[in-house]
Write an enzyme that holds these catalytic residues in place. Structure first.
Site, mmCIF file in Angstrom:
data_model
loop_
_atom_site.group_PDB
_atom_site.id
_atom_site.type_symbol
_atom_site.label_atom_id
_atom_site.label_comp_id
_atom_site.label_asym_id
_atom_site.label_seq_id
_atom_site.Cartn_x
_atom_site.Cartn_y
_atom_site.Cartn_z
ATOM 1 N N PHE A 111 -7.103 5.768 2.821
ATOM 2 C CA PHE A 111 -6.390 5.430 4.062
ATOM 3 C C PHE A 111 -6.149 3.940 4.206
ATOM 4 O O PHE A 111 -5.290 3.513 4.969
ATOM 5 C CB PHE A 111 -7.164 5.960 5.280
ATOM 6 N N LYS A 112 -6.906 3.132 3.485
ATOM 7 C CA LYS A 112 -6.753 1.685 3.646
ATOM 8 C C LYS A 112 -5.359 1.201 3.263
ATOM 9 O O LYS A 112 -4.948 0.129 3.674
ATOM 10 C CB LYS A 112 -7.846 0.958 2.889
#
Ligand SMILES: *Cc1c(COP(=O)(O)O)cnc(C)c1O
Length: 462
Positions: A111-112
């Site tokens: 998700f980063k």
């Protein structure tokens, strides 16, 4: 919009300045002086829009003083064009009223990428306009570093140095950091754990001579621009399930408290979030704190969900700032106590935290069992971080309020644990299937501030 420090002693900055600065000079973290509001009508109108359009509507009030409207739309478009799914953050149903928000379709499969790809484009546009060059230094437990390198590689206004704990990241994570050939990318394997990496980065920011000398900039999850990018998918997911007409809860696999804090911001903006559930692995300082046991550091124990192997959650300071009634002096005092090992949260602040946050913890065995059970019941292969989330979410669900668990990484990023649990070796998506064949480039370095600083000074181009 002006940005203020959680410790109350640093100058107010614009969005662009706060983004380029990272950590405030009083050691605090930047936050918007006021949180913009979205009305129920504005939230209802988000349902079904392209992700990029939702991103623009949610983030524009925070950045409008620093970028032109078309410029910001271009930044968003470039940030998400490399994702492997047209919806960017698709929502999948797991079982009755429990949904999985897939946040792993970006270039490094975690998700980063949502925040880092945006921040790469933001930095490039801002620095080009200023005619400046910066040195980005970040600490990573694995996923931040690969996402940062992927976002900044090849940008000529930036050198990027990433410190990761030697031997404590997965092979896929390590290769994603050590295989990019771009000369502005520098992967450093530190002899220590993630907290040591994070402490070294903090110390570099607090060394003003060094900081100014190399024009240090931070992109760790303390950077408010990263939190902001993550606010967007809370809106896209909740709107698609019927917000603002019904409440939604979220469970978030948590390490540094950045992702879940973005959910708190979304709630303060007007999104009807019922519960925000913090899910930790055996490194459970946040769960212990939210259970009323105070915030006391333990030793970090390596786990099968390594991106959550954290004892000091830097973004928790932001939650404390609001829980303590935006009293920067009180936060500064707590952070001094933390240096001595920890602190107790006041009763008033504890009540304020409990109004918004629940918490739970999953052991290693429970995490493995959840990967297996979810494969059987929902035909979903979870990464270990997402499995921690699903396990805690199942325990936290209440009534008929839909629960959305954030799936923070692709299973192929943590193949050993996934295979141990399920018997399936999750393959990498075709676009990165040659990762194991690319040559690696990495510098092993002692846990010694002077040595790290010398290395950085010797490597930068400016
Ligand atoms: C970083 C990360 C987390 C923890 O997110 P925070 O914002 O640090 O709380 C969870 N899962 C994965 C896969 C991550 O990369």
């Amino acid at each position: 919009m002006k940005y203020i420090s959680t410790r109350g002693q640093a100058p107010e900055l614009t969005f662009e300045e706060a983004m380029l600065t990272g950590l405030a000079r009083d050691g605090g973290l930047y936050l918007p002086a006021e949180i913009p509001q979205m009305s129920p009508d504005e939230i209802a109108a988000l349902a079904g829009l392209p992700y990029e359009e939702i991103a623009f509507r949610v983030m524009w009030p925070y950045v409008s003083g620093s970028f032109a409207e078309d410029e910001f739309k271009g930044i968003i478009a470039r940030a998400y064009e490399g994702f492997g799914h047209a919806a960017r953050a698709p929502l999948k149903q797991l079982n009755e009223n429990h949904f999985l928000l897939e946040l792993f379709h970006g270039p490094t499969l975690a998700f980063k990428d949502f925040a880092m790809q945006l921040i790469g484009q933001l930095f490039q546009v801002a620095l080009q306009k200023r005619g400046e060059r910066v040195t980005i230094v970040g600490a990573t437990s694995g996923d931040t570093g690969s996402a940062a390198i992927e976002a900044f590689r090849g940008l000529d206004a930036v050198d990027v140095f990433i410190l990761f704990p030697h031997g404590r990241v997965s092979e896929v994570q390590r290769r994603q950091m050590t295989t990019p050939a771009d000369s502005n990318v520098h992967a450093l394997a530190l002899d220590g754990d993630f907290d040591d990496c994070q402490a070294a980065v903090k110390d570099m920011f607090n060394d003003f001579d060094f900081r100014d000398g190399v024009k240090l900039a931070g992109v760790n999850s303390i950077n408010f621009a990263r939190v902001l990018a993550q606010v967007v998918y809370y809106f896209s997911a909740a709107a698609s399930l019927g917000a603002p007409h019904r409440k939604i809860s979220f469970t978030v696999p948590t390490g540094n408290f950045g992702d879940i804090f973005a959910g708190y911001i979304a709630k303060r903006m007007g999104l009807p979030i019922d519960r925000l559930v913090v899910a930790t692995n055996q490194n459970d300082i946040l769960h212990r704190c939210l259970s009323g046991e105070g915030y006391y550091k333990g030793d970090t124990i390596p786990s099968i969900s390594p991106s959550m192997d954290i004892q000091v959650s830097s973004n928790f300071e932001r939650a404390l700032f609001y829980a303590y009634g935006e009293d920067g002096g009180a936060v500064a005092q707590l952070m001094d106590e933390l240096k001595q090992g920890g602190f107790d949260v006041s009763q008033g602040a504890m009540e304020s935290l409990r109004e918004n946050f629940d918490s739970g913890r999953a052991s290693e065995d429970e995490t493995l069992a959840t990967i297996k059970a979810t494969l059987v019941s929902g035909a979903e292969l979870l990464c270990p971080h997402s499995a921690v989330g699903v396990k805690v979410a199942e325990e936290a669900r209440a009534g008929d309020i839909p629960m959305i668990t954030l799936a923070t990484a692709h299973p192929a990023k943590f193949p050993a644990a996934v295979e141990q649990a399920s018997g399936i070796h999750p393959p990498l998506p075709p676009r990165m299937s040659d990762l194991y064949d690319r040559p690696e480039r990495v510098t092993r370095i002692a846990n010694d501030l002077g040595a790290i600083q010398d290395h950085i000074r010797g490597q930068i181009t400016a």
